[in-house]
Design a protein around this motif. Structure first.
Motif, PDB file in Angstrom:
ATOM      1  N   ASP A  22     -16.223 -28.467 -50.799  1.00 33.70           N
ATOM      2  CA  ASP A  22     -15.407 -28.720 -49.614  1.00 33.70           C
ATOM      3  C   ASP A  22     -16.225 -29.395 -48.510  1.00 33.70           C
ATOM      4  OD1 ASP A  22     -12.938 -27.928 -50.441  1.00 33.70           O
ATOM      5  OD2 ASP A  22     -13.295 -25.820 -49.983  1.00 33.70           O
ATOM      6  N   GLU A  27     -11.818 -34.469 -45.784  1.00 35.67           N
ATOM      7  CA  GLU A  27     -10.442 -34.055 -45.524  1.00 35.67           C
ATOM      8  C   GLU A  27     -10.170 -32.633 -45.988  1.00 35.67           C
ATOM      9  OE1 GLU A  27      -7.526 -36.772 -46.762  1.00 35.67           O
ATOM     10  OE2 GLU A  27      -8.205 -38.256 -45.303  1.00 35.67           O
ATOM     11  N   SER A  28     -11.225 -31.926 -46.350  1.00 36.93           N
ATOM     12  CA  SER A  28     -11.026 -30.584 -46.886  1.00 36.93           C
ATOM     13  C   SER A  28     -10.497 -29.624 -45.837  1.00 36.93           C
ATOM     14  CB  SER A  28     -12.357 -30.069 -47.420  1.00 36.93           C
ATOM     15  OG  SER A  28     -12.311 -28.678 -47.493  1.00 36.93           O
ATOM     16  N   SER A  29      -9.792 -28.642 -46.331  1.00 35.69           N
ATOM     17  CA  SER A  29      -9.165 -27.697 -45.402  1.00 35.69           C
ATOM     18  C   SER A  29     -10.196 -26.823 -44.701  1.00 35.69           C
ATOM     19  CB  SER A  29      -8.175 -26.816 -46.152  1.00 35.69           C
ATOM     20  OG  SER A  29      -8.810 -26.226 -47.251  1.00 35.69           O
ATOM     21  N   PHE A  32     -11.638 -27.944 -40.785  1.00 32.29           N
ATOM     22  CA  PHE A  32     -11.001 -27.950 -39.471  1.00 32.29           C
ATOM     23  C   PHE A  32     -10.917 -26.535 -38.943  1.00 32.29           C
ATOM     24  CE2 PHE A  32      -6.952 -26.164 -40.530  1.00 32.29           C
ATOM     25  CZ  PHE A  32      -6.687 -26.569 -41.823  1.00 32.29           C
ATOM     26  N   ASP A  33     -10.782 -26.464 -37.654  1.00 30.54           N
ATOM     27  CA  ASP A  33     -10.764 -25.194 -36.968  1.00 30.54           C
ATOM     28  C   ASP A  33      -9.367 -24.584 -37.094  1.00 30.54           C
ATOM     29  OD1 ASP A  33     -11.138 -23.110 -35.359  1.00 30.54           O
ATOM     30  OD2 ASP A  33     -11.377 -24.253 -33.498  1.00 30.54           O
ATOM     31  N   THR A  36      -6.773 -24.144 -34.292  1.00 33.31           N
ATOM     32  CA  THR A  36      -5.937 -25.222 -33.768  1.00 33.31           C
ATOM     33  C   THR A  36      -4.525 -25.160 -34.336  1.00 33.31           C
ATOM     34  OG1 THR A  36      -6.643 -26.649 -35.555  1.00 33.31           O
ATOM     35  CG2 THR A  36      -7.875 -26.804 -33.494  1.00 33.31           C
ATOM     36  N   LEU A  37      -4.307 -24.257 -35.298  1.00 27.44           N
ATOM     37  CA  LEU A  37      -3.002 -24.203 -35.961  1.00 27.44           C
ATOM     38  C   LEU A  37      -1.928 -23.587 -35.086  1.00 27.44           C
ATOM     39  CD1 LEU A  37      -3.724 -23.234 -39.649  1.00 27.44           C
ATOM     40  CD2 LEU A  37      -2.715 -25.320 -38.785  1.00 27.44           C
ATOM     41  N   HIS A  38      -2.331 -22.784 -34.136  1.00 27.88           N
ATOM     42  CA  HIS A  38      -1.324 -22.121 -33.315  1.00 27.88           C
ATOM     43  C   HIS A  38      -1.646 -22.328 -31.840  1.00 27.88           C
ATOM     44  CE1 HIS A  38      -4.484 -19.136 -33.052  1.00 27.88           C
ATOM     45  NE2 HIS A  38      -4.504 -19.084 -34.382  1.00 27.88           N
ATOM     46  N   PRO A  39      -0.656 -22.156 -30.978  1.00 32.10           N
ATOM     47  CA  PRO A  39      -0.899 -22.348 -29.552  1.00 32.10           C
ATOM     48  C   PRO A  39      -1.946 -21.368 -29.051  1.00 32.10           C
ATOM     49  CG  PRO A  39       1.294 -21.445 -29.961  1.00 32.10           C
ATOM     50  CD  PRO A  39       0.723 -21.826 -31.275  1.00 32.10           C
ATOM     51  N   ARG A 192       4.796  -8.268 -41.108  1.00 34.11           N
ATOM     52  CA  ARG A 192       4.467  -9.065 -39.918  1.00 34.11           C
ATOM     53  C   ARG A 192       3.067  -8.763 -39.409  1.00 34.11           C
ATOM     54  NH1 ARG A 192       9.923  -8.783 -39.280  1.00 34.11           N
ATOM     55  NH2 ARG A 192       9.988  -6.795 -38.219  1.00 34.11           N
ATOM     56  N   THR A 195       0.787 -10.898 -41.530  1.00 34.91           N
ATOM     57  CA  THR A 195       0.830 -12.354 -41.405  1.00 34.91           C
ATOM     58  C   THR A 195       0.403 -12.821 -40.019  1.00 34.91           C
ATOM     59  OG1 THR A 195       3.130 -12.341 -40.689  1.00 34.91           O
ATOM     60  CG2 THR A 195       2.721 -12.536 -43.033  1.00 34.91           C
ATOM     61  N   ASP A 196       0.558 -11.983 -39.014  1.00 36.43           N
ATOM     62  CA  ASP A 196       0.395 -12.447 -37.642  1.00 36.43           C
ATOM     63  C   ASP A 196      -1.053 -12.813 -37.352  1.00 36.43           C
ATOM     64  OD1 ASP A 196       0.862 -13.023 -35.022  1.00 36.43           O
ATOM     65  OD2 ASP A 196       2.106 -11.264 -34.686  1.00 36.43           O
ATOM     66  N   TRP A 197      -1.248 -13.937 -36.654  1.00 33.07           N
ATOM     67  CA  TRP A 197      -2.612 -14.324 -36.256  1.00 33.07           C
ATOM     68  C   TRP A 197      -2.990 -13.722 -34.914  1.00 33.07           C
ATOM     69  CZ3 TRP A 197      -1.461 -16.831 -31.859  1.00 33.07           C
ATOM     70  CH2 TRP A 197      -0.245 -17.485 -31.787  1.00 33.07           C
ATOM     71  N   ARG A 198      -2.017 -13.133 -34.232  1.00 37.58           N
ATOM     72  CA  ARG A 198      -2.353 -12.482 -32.954  1.00 37.58           C
ATOM     73  C   ARG A 198      -2.841 -11.076 -33.258  1.00 37.58           C
ATOM     74  NH1 ARG A 198       3.340 -12.892 -30.345  1.00 37.58           N
ATOM     75  NH2 ARG A 198       3.702 -12.076 -32.413  1.00 37.58           N
TER      76      ARG A 198
ATOM     77  N   ARG B 120      -2.234 -30.602 -49.892  1.00 39.51           N
ATOM     78  CA  ARG B 120      -1.839 -30.830 -48.509  1.00 39.51           C
ATOM     79  C   ARG B 120      -1.176 -32.193 -48.307  1.00 39.51           C
ATOM     80  NH1 ARG B 120      -6.868 -29.673 -48.249  1.00 39.51           N
ATOM     81  NH2 ARG B 120      -7.405 -31.481 -47.012  1.00 39.51           N
ATOM     82  N   ARG B 144      -1.781 -29.005 -42.949  1.00 40.22           N
ATOM     83  CA  ARG B 144      -3.102 -28.371 -43.006  1.00 40.22           C
ATOM     84  C   ARG B 144      -3.245 -27.439 -44.204  1.00 40.22           C
ATOM     85  NH1 ARG B 144      -4.873 -29.201 -37.767  1.00 40.22           N
ATOM     86  NH2 ARG B 144      -6.973 -29.193 -38.571  1.00 40.22           N
ATOM     87  N   HIS B 167       3.712 -23.496 -40.710  1.00 37.93           N
ATOM     88  CA  HIS B 167       4.572 -24.420 -39.987  1.00 37.93           C
ATOM     89  C   HIS B 167       5.695 -24.928 -40.883  1.00 37.93           C
ATOM     90  CE1 HIS B 167       1.137 -24.573 -37.285  1.00 37.93           C
ATOM     91  NE2 HIS B 167       1.911 -25.143 -36.389  1.00 37.93           N
ATOM     92  N   LEU B 201       6.856 -23.279 -35.475  1.00 43.47           N
ATOM     93  CA  LEU B 201       6.044 -22.120 -35.825  1.00 43.47           C
ATOM     94  C   LEU B 201       6.726 -20.951 -35.147  1.00 43.47           C
ATOM     95  CD1 LEU B 201       3.041 -21.264 -36.753  1.00 43.47           C
ATOM     96  CD2 LEU B 201       2.469 -21.521 -34.371  1.00 43.47           C
ATOM     97  N   SER B 204       5.195 -14.581 -35.257  1.00 41.60           N
ATOM     98  CA  SER B 204       4.265 -13.868 -36.119  1.00 41.60           C
ATOM     99  C   SER B 204       3.832 -14.704 -37.318  1.00 41.60           C
ATOM    100  CB  SER B 204       4.843 -12.530 -36.542  1.00 41.60           C
ATOM    101  OG  SER B 204       6.205 -12.648 -36.809  1.00 41.60           O
ATOM    102  N   ASP B 226       6.855 -13.414 -42.809  1.00 40.00           N
ATOM    103  CA  ASP B 226       6.917 -12.320 -41.847  1.00 40.00           C
ATOM    104  C   ASP B 226       8.316 -11.705 -41.825  1.00 40.00           C
ATOM    105  OD1 ASP B 226       8.211 -14.386 -40.754  1.00 40.00           O
ATOM    106  OD2 ASP B 226       7.144 -14.427 -38.870  1.00 40.00           O
TER     107      ASP B 226
END
Lengths: 200, 363
Positions: A22, A27-29, A32-33, A36-39, A192, A195-198, B120, B144, B167, B201, B204, B226
């Motif tokens: 990778d 272009e590998s997954s 990237f950070d 950046t995928l979520h707000p 949930r 899955t949740d990133w928060r 992707r 992504r 997403h 998005l 959750s 979720d």
């Protein structure tokens, strides 16, 4: 050593398997950070969470356990530092311990029926798992003083020991809350949490 | 309400299924092949097997008008099976991907199909007359992670895709010479290839398992891991959407969903049964299961002579046989599709799952 042998040993060695391909692919997954995928999350300062903690404790002293729980779950410090999150988790667990077993289900049902109640119970579920993770990760370090062999053997064995008595009582409180929350908010709530990133 | 029509084909997971336009042929993705079943009276009988992939077939779709079948597989290939008097003839499609192909669907115009993949990218494939060959164009940005599902807008230009980066996105797949220029609409005015018309998005944010446009194409629904469904009402190009409504449920996650008119969604998944949602721009609600629980003829009805009870206790050590779920499907439902309907309303829909059953339901 003949050349043929060299070639074979080189090709037989499995060093190539450990190459992280990778890194070679722009272009590998992995390049990237993922944040950046979520707000971005709203940052929460140490002071804010301390004041909130004070307010919640005040409500608890005033006998309004439901209000305290609701207040603690309304705005979990998702964007706070680890210390802030730790502080708030302590507050939540304190509130949970203060509520009697017979009170749990009625309170949960009332919270669930309000606006955003499902979100609040999702947050509660996250704190339950965090609480369980915290008390089970403490036990191996403490148990090492007593018996070095049992490394991470699980909290169930540690439960009976007097040294961790308070911990096991926290655990039983968390487990009974877990059961009640699943009764009210269903298995979707557990999903949930995962899955949740928060994170709390 | 008439009871659902249940066909237990085999004891093996069904990755995807598709009916032909006349409902006489049923294509089922099983392991590395696609099995074609023909309707005989009230049942289905195996009549052909499409062997061409050498890894698990992940998705299959029959074009309603031309009868062409497209399949894709973890072997990174897609095949188009052309019907001919001597059977189906496969044509390999060059997808140019280096990971498994996960999902394939014909566009409503049947001149293109979209293949989602673990690389992707979404490969939009169309037939090039001069080379006599299926070619593909990639939609890459800003995906992504693995594409798990795609769904076409009725205009055959817009494509919705769900991904494991949580997403749901709407892209333009406009290809010059293949598509007519689309009417400007709520999703945007100018739509060159790979335009991102929307990126959504929910709070959750689980993996997206299913996406679907409403019959008019003016709303998008997606189901995520979720246990939620989210409905998006867009508001033209570069504007924030008019409404994004998320319904968190107490159930296990949904794997597939379809619209029934503009104000109803049917979704099914890990709970092994289908659920109905109702609502509109103001809000959506789960209204309940499509199955009436404890249907007669399934276990409960044989309730229970004393002789039978003691016999069960003797044989199994218990009186109730609880190895059967109360639902028709005995395992996760993977796919639900519209079976019969008109003008966006669904009269019947079909479901397939890990239990090897195909069930045709009254909506």
């Amino acid at each position: 050593m003949s050349i043929i042998q060299q070639v074979t040993t080189a090709s037989l060695s499995d060093n190539w398997r450990t190459i992280n391909i990778d890194l070679l692919d722009p272009e590998s997954s992995s390049n990237f950070d993922t944040s950046t995928l979520h707000p971005p999350l709203v940052p929460v300062s140490d002071d804010e969470i301390r004041t909130l903690g004070q307010q919640i404790r005040q409500l608890m002293r005033g006998g309004d356990a439901e209000g305290a729980l609701r207040g603690a779950l309304e705005m979990p410090p998702y964007g706070g530092s680890d210390a802030v999150k730790e502080l708030h988790a302590e507050t939540v667990i304190l509130v949970l311990q203060s509520i009697k077993a017979s009170e749990m289900t009625p309170i949960l049902k009332r919270i669930f029926q309000t606006d955003g109640g499902s979100e609040a119970l999702d947050a509660l579920m996250k704190y339950l798992y965090k609480g369980m993770a915290a008390s089970s990760s403490h036990s191996p370090s403490r148990s090492s003083a007593i018996s070095p062999q049992s490394t991470g053997a699980g909290f169930s064995q540690m439960g009976g020991r007097p040294a961790v008595a308070s911990e096991s009582s926290t655990m039983s409180v968390l487990l009974s809350w877990h059961e009640k929350v699943v009764d009210v908010a269903g298995l979707g709530c557990v999903g949930r949490c995962m899955t949740d990133w928060r994170k709390v | 309400m008439a009871s659902p029509e249940v066909h237990h084909l085999f004891h093996h997971p069904i990755a995807d299924h598709s009916f032909s336009a006349d409902k006489q042929t049923l294509a089922v993705a099983r392991d590395t092949s696609v099995e074609l079943y023909g309707r005989t009276g009230s049942g289905f009988k195996l009549k052909d097997e499409l062997k061409g992939h050498d890894k698990t077939v992940t998705s299959v779709d029959i074009a309603l008008n031309s009868g062409r079948i497209v399949t894709c597989s973890q072997d990174r290939n897609a095949l188009v099976w052309e019907p001919s008097p001597t059977g189906y003839k496969p044509t390999l499609v060059l997808l140019r991907i280096n990971r498994a192909a996960t999902f394939v669907r014909w566009s409503p115009s049947e001149t293109k199909f979209a293949v989602g993949s673990g690389a992707r990218v979404i490969a939009i494939c169309y037939f090039e007359e001069e080379n006599d060959w299926w070619v593909s164009k990639h939609i890459k940005k800003p995906i992504r992670s693995t594409i798990t599902t795609v769904a076409w807008h009725p205009n055959s230009v817009l494509l919705a895709a769900g991904s494991t980066d949580a997403h749901a996105r709407v892209f333009s797949s406009f290809i010059k010479g293949v598509d007519a220029r689309p009417e400007p609409g709520v999703w945007g005015e100018r739509l060159p290839f790979n335009t991102v018309c929307g990126e959504y998005l929910n709070n959750s944010s689980g993996w997206v398992h299913a996406v679907s446009f409403s019959p008019s194409g003016d709303a998008l629904a997606f189901a995520a891991h979720d246990s939620s469904i989210t409905v998006v009402y867009p508001n033209g190009a570069d504007q924030p959407p008019r409404a994004v409504i998320s319904v968190n449920t107490q159930l296990l996650p949904f794997m597939s969903l379809i619209w029934n008119g503009e104000s109803e969604i049917i979704a099914a998944g890990y709970d092994c049964e289908a659920y109905r949602f109702k609502g509109g721009e103001g809000g959506w609600q789960l209204t309940g299961s499509l199955e009436s629980k404890g249907r007669p003829g399934l276990g409960d009805a044989r309730e229970e002579s004393a002789f039978n009870m003691f016999k069960q206790m003797d044989l199994k050590g218990k009186t109730k046989d609880d190895t059967q779920l109360k639902t028709v499907h005995q395992n996760t439902i993977n796919t639900i599709r519209i079976y019969e309907g008109s003008g966006g309303t669904v009269r019947k829909f079909s479901s397939s799952g890990v239990d090897g059953r195909i069930v045709i339901w009254n909506a």
